[in-house]
Design a protein around this motif. Structure first.
Motif, mmCIF file in Angstrom:
data_model
loop_
_atom_site.group_PDB
_atom_site.id
_atom_site.type_symbol
_atom_site.label_atom_id
_atom_site.label_comp_id
_atom_site.label_asym_id
_atom_site.label_seq_id
_atom_site.Cartn_x
_atom_site.Cartn_y
_atom_site.Cartn_z
ATOM 1 N N PHE A 1 0.795 -1.228 0.000
ATOM 2 C CA PHE A 1 0.000 0.000 0.000
ATOM 3 C C PHE A 1 0.831 1.284 0.000
ATOM 4 O O PHE A 1 0.291 2.354 -0.256
ATOM 5 N N ALA A 2 2.101 1.173 0.330
ATOM 6 C CA ALA A 2 2.915 2.369 0.540
ATOM 7 C C ALA A 2 4.215 2.299 -0.245
ATOM 8 O O ALA A 2 4.648 1.223 -0.653
ATOM 9 N N THR A 3 4.828 3.455 -0.419
ATOM 10 C CA THR A 3 6.132 3.531 -1.082
ATOM 11 C C THR A 3 7.149 4.088 -0.095
ATOM 12 O O THR A 3 6.804 4.856 0.813
ATOM 13 N N ARG A 4 8.379 3.690 -0.289
ATOM 14 C CA ARG A 4 9.440 4.187 0.599
ATOM 15 C C ARG A 4 9.633 5.678 0.389
ATOM 16 O O ARG A 4 9.454 6.201 -0.707
ATOM 17 N N THR A 5 10.016 6.322 1.479
ATOM 18 C CA THR A 5 10.270 7.759 1.435
ATOM 19 C C THR A 5 11.482 8.069 2.295
ATOM 20 O O THR A 5 11.779 7.342 3.248
ATOM 21 N N GLU A 6 12.165 9.115 1.972
ATOM 22 C CA GLU A 6 13.309 9.564 2.780
ATOM 23 C C GLU A 6 12.861 10.575 3.826
ATOM 24 O O GLU A 6 13.465 10.700 4.874
ATOM 25 N N ARG A 7 11.804 11.302 3.519
ATOM 26 C CA ARG A 7 11.337 12.385 4.392
ATOM 27 C C ARG A 7 9.989 11.995 4.989
ATOM 28 O O ARG A 7 8.998 11.906 4.264
ATOM 29 N N THR A 8 9.958 11.759 6.288
ATOM 30 C CA THR A 8 8.689 11.391 6.916
ATOM 31 C C THR A 8 7.877 12.629 7.255
ATOM 32 O O THR A 8 8.429 13.672 7.604
ATOM 33 N N ARG A 9 6.587 12.449 7.140
ATOM 34 C CA ARG A 9 5.633 13.494 7.481
ATOM 35 C C ARG A 9 4.540 12.866 8.319
ATOM 36 O O ARG A 9 4.410 11.638 8.371
ATOM 37 N N PRO A 10 3.739 13.662 8.995
ATOM 38 C CA PRO A 10 2.653 13.097 9.796
ATOM 39 C C PRO A 10 1.798 12.140 8.971
ATOM 40 O O PRO A 10 1.466 12.419 7.820
ATOM 41 N N GLY A 11 1.495 10.986 9.583
ATOM 42 C CA GLY A 11 0.695 9.980 8.906
ATOM 43 C C GLY A 11 1.491 8.922 8.175
ATOM 44 O O GLY A 11 0.930 7.949 7.688
#
Length: 143
Positions: free
Chosen positions: A75-85
């Protein structure tokens, strides 16, 4: 923070105080960290609830297959920058096997054995390898 990210955070916080219970997903009654993610993102309308199948409580001690990561990557993709949620997945033992939901730069919600669902400082886990995922794009529009 966008309305969708705020809704995810609100859903995650509504689980705080739920006791830890392996493979359960009932708000206020019992939930583990994997089921918490499913419960929150389903409640926010981003995924349909699904059955993970059986997973022993100590599976991360004896196996190195990345089951938890595979569930998240559906359901999700990797990210370097986390944000709320967004989702953080931490390595315990032999594989990535613990999940949490980002509240802000300093806090996250998770369900932990003996502690239940709680808000903790992300700094408490800085010594653990982790991966970050987002169910949302940079524009916060559902992908």
């Amino acid at each position: 923070m966008t309305d969708l990210r705020a809704a995810i955070v609100e859903c995650a916080l509504s689980w705080v105080g739920t006791p830890y219970h392996h493979r359960a997903r009932i708000k206020g009654v019992g939930v583990d960290c994997a089921q918490l993610l499913i419960g929150v993102y389903a409640e926010a309308g981003l995924i349909e609830p699904f059955d993970t199948g059986d997973y022993p409580q100590d599976w991360a001690c004896h196996r190195d297959d990345e089951r938890f990561v595979a569930w998240v990557e559906r359901f999700a993709t990797r990210t370097e920058r986390t944000r709320p949620g967004d989702v953080l997945v931490y390595r315990y033992f032999r594989c990535f096997s613990h999940g949490a939901i980002v509240i802000d730069e300093e806090l996250m919600v998770h369900s932990f054995i003996g502690r239940g669902v709680e808000v903790v400082e992300r700094a408490e886990f800085t010594n653990r390898a982790h991966l970050a995922f987002t169910l949302l794009g940079e524009s916060d529009v559902r992908q």
